[in-house]
Design a protein around this motif. Structure first.
Motif, short mmCIF file in Angstrom:
data_model
loop_
_atom_site.label_atom_id
_atom_site.label_comp_id
_atom_site.label_asym_id
_atom_site.label_seq_id
_atom_site.Cartn_x
_atom_site.Cartn_y
_atom_site.Cartn_z
N PHE A 1 78.94 38.57 24.75
CA PHE A 1 78.45 39.56 25.91
C PHE A 1 78.25 40.78 25.48
CE2 PHE A 1 83.16 40.19 26.00
CZ PHE A 1 83.17 41.25 26.31
N ASN A 2 78.74 41.43 24.35
CA ASN A 2 78.60 42.81 23.94
C ASN A 2 77.16 42.82 23.47
OD1 ASN A 2 82.06 42.51 22.85
ND2 ASN A 2 81.04 43.99 24.64
N GLN A 3 76.64 41.75 23.14
CA GLN A 3 75.04 42.04 22.62
C GLN A 3 73.95 41.50 23.27
OE1 GLN A 3 77.25 43.48 20.00
NE2 GLN A 3 75.38 42.71 18.88
N VAL A 4 74.32 41.63 24.42
CA VAL A 4 73.39 40.80 25.30
C VAL A 4 72.56 42.27 26.16
CG1 VAL A 4 72.37 39.32 27.34
CG2 VAL A 4 74.20 38.78 25.61
N THR A 5 71.22 42.20 26.03
CA THR A 5 70.46 43.02 26.90
C THR A 5 69.31 42.21 27.68
OG1 THR A 5 68.88 43.34 25.25
CG2 THR A 5 70.79 44.72 25.21
N ARG A 6 68.66 43.39 28.82
CA ARG A 6 67.58 42.52 29.59
C ARG A 6 66.45 42.43 28.86
NH1 ARG A 6 67.24 43.13 35.17
NH2 ARG A 6 69.13 44.30 35.11
N PHE A 7 65.65 41.20 28.82
CA PHE A 7 64.68 41.07 28.41
C PHE A 7 63.35 41.89 28.89
CE2 PHE A 7 60.47 38.50 28.27
CZ PHE A 7 60.19 38.77 26.78
N SER A 8 62.48 42.36 28.20
CA SER A 8 61.26 43.12 28.86
C SER A 8 59.98 42.55 28.07
CB SER A 8 61.53 44.46 29.05
OG SER A 8 60.04 45.08 29.44
N ALA A 9 59.23 41.92 28.70
CA ALA A 9 57.91 41.62 27.83
C ALA A 9 57.23 42.92 27.45
CB ALA A 9 57.21 40.54 28.68
N ALA A 10 57.24 43.82 28.18
CA ALA A 10 56.39 45.13 27.70
C ALA A 10 57.24 45.69 26.57
CB ALA A 10 56.24 46.08 29.08
N SER A 11 58.59 45.37 26.28
CA SER A 11 59.04 46.10 25.12
C SER A 11 58.73 45.45 23.93
CB SER A 11 60.67 46.16 25.31
OG SER A 11 61.08 44.70 25.01
N ALA B 1 80.62 37.39 18.16
CA ALA B 1 79.63 37.73 17.55
C ALA B 1 79.62 38.40 16.03
CB ALA B 1 79.10 39.15 18.30
N LYS B 2 79.79 37.38 15.35
CA LYS B 2 80.38 37.60 13.81
C LYS B 2 79.06 38.12 13.14
CE LYS B 2 84.02 34.23 13.82
NZ LYS B 2 84.73 33.08 13.06
N GLU B 3 78.16 37.88 13.38
CA GLU B 3 76.66 38.27 12.76
C GLU B 3 75.99 39.40 13.84
OE1 GLU B 3 74.15 35.12 11.52
OE2 GLU B 3 75.98 34.18 10.75
N ALA B 4 75.00 39.98 13.19
CA ALA B 4 74.29 41.16 14.17
C ALA B 4 73.39 40.49 15.22
CB ALA B 4 73.62 42.01 13.02
N LEU B 5 73.88 39.76 16.03
CA LEU B 5 73.36 39.06 17.12
C LEU B 5 72.59 40.33 18.10
CD1 LEU B 5 75.62 36.26 17.91
CD2 LEU B 5 73.59 36.19 16.63
N GLN B 6 71.57 40.10 18.29
CA GLN B 6 70.83 40.74 19.41
C GLN B 6 70.05 39.76 20.27
OE1 GLN B 6 71.14 44.15 20.03
NE2 GLN B 6 72.47 44.34 18.29
N ILE B 7 70.76 39.75 21.42
CA ILE B 7 69.96 38.69 22.41
C ILE B 7 69.55 39.39 23.69
CG2 ILE B 7 70.86 36.56 23.64
CD1 ILE B 7 73.33 36.28 21.76
#
Length: 315
Positions: free
Chosen positions: A26-36, A78-84
């Motif tokens: 949960f620490n690694q989750v951000t909002r998805f934006s197609a524009a980004s 999140a044992k790896e550098a997860l970016q979700i």
């Protein structure tokens, strides 16, 4: 209807006072934006639909799955550098399944266009038609689309090749077969974990007619895993792109009671997980989904934990 990303769902235990890396998913989750145009990690998409299961005379409740699966996934380390990233949900709450599937296809196409892999959390297995359409839309945008070979891998106790219309949770791969025929491209469908007692003779005949490959659940037990991995490696080598779909009713009923049709035998979670990891390691999985979780029927959240484990391996 599209429902925006809800950051409140992504929460869990904090171990900030402990030494070392204490991050959780949960620490690694951000909002998805197609524009980004983010391409540094997978994107979760929810598909809250019961309509296909209802039409297929199953036990409803899978519409509540996306939020509960996120909660089960949120607390894993999140044992790896997860970016979700999270693209929110497509919700079918008015019976218009076809519109919901079209909306899901658009979101899947958006995610793929950003360079990321969509992981769709269902919902009934009608999710497959929406995920596939989004992947096909994306592939059609590439100059080499017709030359690329797409493999569909389905972990499932059922073929889901029913020909009845309107569509339901039992028809998505027949719909895909018809779509492939209309495009003049091969229908490369492999179904792993088929129960011979959960599919009629008509469905086996339809699978044969379409040239579908399948492995029975009796041939996917732990002692047979090396053989199954060798078979999977050959399939992976012969393809360019993979669409992976997991129907949780492929697992034993004791491991996954929270599905519309729990399995009497099923495929051990360890076998499914090993094969999912092999598919992911190939680098060819372009889109994936997890289907048929019904939290209303889940005892001790066993099914949610199993699904979260598989989702984690894909992330």
């Amino acid at each position: 209807m599209r429902v925006p990303f809800d950051e409140k769902i992504w929460s869990g235990r904090s171990d900030d006072g402990e030494p070392g890396d204490t991050r959780r998913v949960f620490n690694q989750v951000t909002r998805f934006s197609a524009a980004s145009r983010r391409s540094d990690g997978p994107v979760i998409v929810g598909f809250g639909s019961d309509e296909g299961v209802r039409r297929n005379q199953g036990r409803v409740g899978a519409a509540h799955a996306p939020k509960e699966l996120r909660r089960a996934l949120a607390g894993l380390p999140a044992k790896e550098a997860l970016q979700i990233a999270d693209a929110g949900d497509i919700v079918c709450d008015d019976g218009d399944l076809e519109l919901a599937q079209a909306e899901l296809a658009n979101v899947v196409d958006e995610v793929l266009a950003s360079g990321a892999m969509p992981l769709v959390l269902g919902g009934g297995h009608e999710v497959a038609w929406g995920t596939y359409r989004g992947l096909r839309m994306h592939l059609d945008d590439t100059a080499t689309a017709r030359a690329r070979r797409l493999l569909i891998v389905n972990f499932d106790a059922h073929f889901d090749l029913r020909q009845k219309r309107p569509a339901n949770s039992g028809t998505p791969f027949d719909q895909i077969a018809c779509d492939c025929a209309s495009r003049g491209v091969p229908f490369n469908y492999v179904c792993l974990g088929i129960s011979d007692l959960a599919n009629t003779a008509s469905l086996f005949a339809r699978a044969q007619q379409l040239g579908a490959q399948y492995v029975l659940d009796t041939d996917m037990q732990e002692s047979q895993l090396p053989q199954r991995l060798d078979q999977l490696d050959r399939l992976i080598e012969a393809t360019d792109d993979i669409y992976l779909t997991i129907d949780l009713d492929v697992l034993p009923g004791g491991v996954a009671p929270g599905v519309s049709a729990p399995a009497a035998l099923g495929v051990p979670l360890s076998v499914v997980e090993a094969m999912v990891r092999r598919l992911k390691a190939s680098g060819k999985v372009r889109a994936a989904d997890i289907a048929e979780y019904n939290p209303l029927l889940d005892q001790d959240r066993r099914t949610a934990r199993a699904a979260a484990r598989l989702a984690y391996r894909l992330l």
